[in-house]
Design a protein around this motif. Structure first.
Motif: not given
Length: 275
Positions: A202-215
């Protein structure tokens, strides 16, 4: 040739336009005895025979081509590529929004494992309510409670906080949470009519998308191994483990803006995976 190009048919049968030669009369009007009708008739007969022969040859060639195509379509020779798309039957039903009703064979087990990897690697696992729905839908009855307890422990309140999510697994205002698993291939390492072990790369996508996101959203590669059991009328999960890789060399594609990543995640849905 690209799609949309038009093909011009320049073929045809030669000699379709016949040149008629009128032999001169030797006298006495249109029915005069001097006209050499026998020779004209002979030439016409030769031309007609020639056209008929060409037509017969063309029809025979066309039929031979059609037979060859038919033979290719009904060829029962095995596929040489292990990952070539096939499909015993499409999956037409869902349980808690997850595909179900997989074929009772090796191919069905691989398809089930791929779809279950997507469900267990989705953002829904971070929501206590949705996580329970997923586990109850795909777990084997004999291990359902153990799997549920294990996943509840993994997705603890401390984990959610460290990621930046609320206690319900939702993203802060102005951001989009991304956790998506994309199977690239499956391999059944063991199989019989009652059980199967399937690896899903598998390929995975993970995190928080948005301005100012630290992750910010990142990608990773991993392999999920599932032990499945045929229970009732479908494949069910007995156990699941995960390891990193194999990981390809990263490409040189530029990183997208946070707002573009948020938009694409919201607008592009996932897939149902089947062999």
């Amino acid at each position: 040739m690209s799609l949309g190009d038009e093909y011009e048919n320049t073929g045809g049968y030669g000699g379709t336009g016949q040149t008629r030669t009128r032999m001169p009369d030797s006298g006495g009007g249109p029915h005069g005895g001097g006209r050499r009708g026998g020779r004209t008739s002979s030439r016409s007969l030769v031309m007609v025979v020639g056209v008929v022969v060409l037509l017969i040859a063309a029809i025979a060639f066309a039929n031979r081509g059609g037979d060859s195509s038919s033979t290719d379509e009904t060829d029962d020779s095995p596929q040489t590529a292990a990952t070539a798309p096939s499909g015993e039957k499409p999956v037409r039903s869902k349980n808690a929004g997850i595909p179900s009703g997989f074929a009772h064979d090796r191919q069905g087990a691989e398809s089930a494992a791929a779809n279950y990897a997507v469900a267990l690697g989705s953002d829904g696992m971070f929501s206590p309510t949705r996580r329970r729905e997923i586990v109850q839908a795909i777990a084997d009855p004999s291990t359902r409670d153990r799997l549920q307890d294990g996943f509840d422990s993994d997705y603890s309140a401390d984990l959610l906080k460290s990621i930046g999510l609320t206690a319900n697994g939702t993203a802060p205002e102005g951001t989009t949470f991304v956790n998506r698993t994309l199977p690239s291939g499956t391999k059944a390492t063991a199989f019989n009519q009652n059980s199967a072990t399937v690896e899903v790369w598998c390929n995975g996508l993970f995190g928080l998308a948005g301005d100012g996101s630290t992750n910010p959203v990142t990608s990773s590669w991993f392999t999920v191994t599932m032990k499945l059991n045929w229970s009732g009328d479908d494949w069910r999960v007995l156990e699941t483990t995960q390891k990193s890789g194999p990981t390809p060399v990263p490409g040189d594609s530029p990183v997208s803006r946070a707002e573009d990543m948020s938009k694409v995640v919201e607008e592009f849905g996932g897939f149902t995976y089947a062999r």
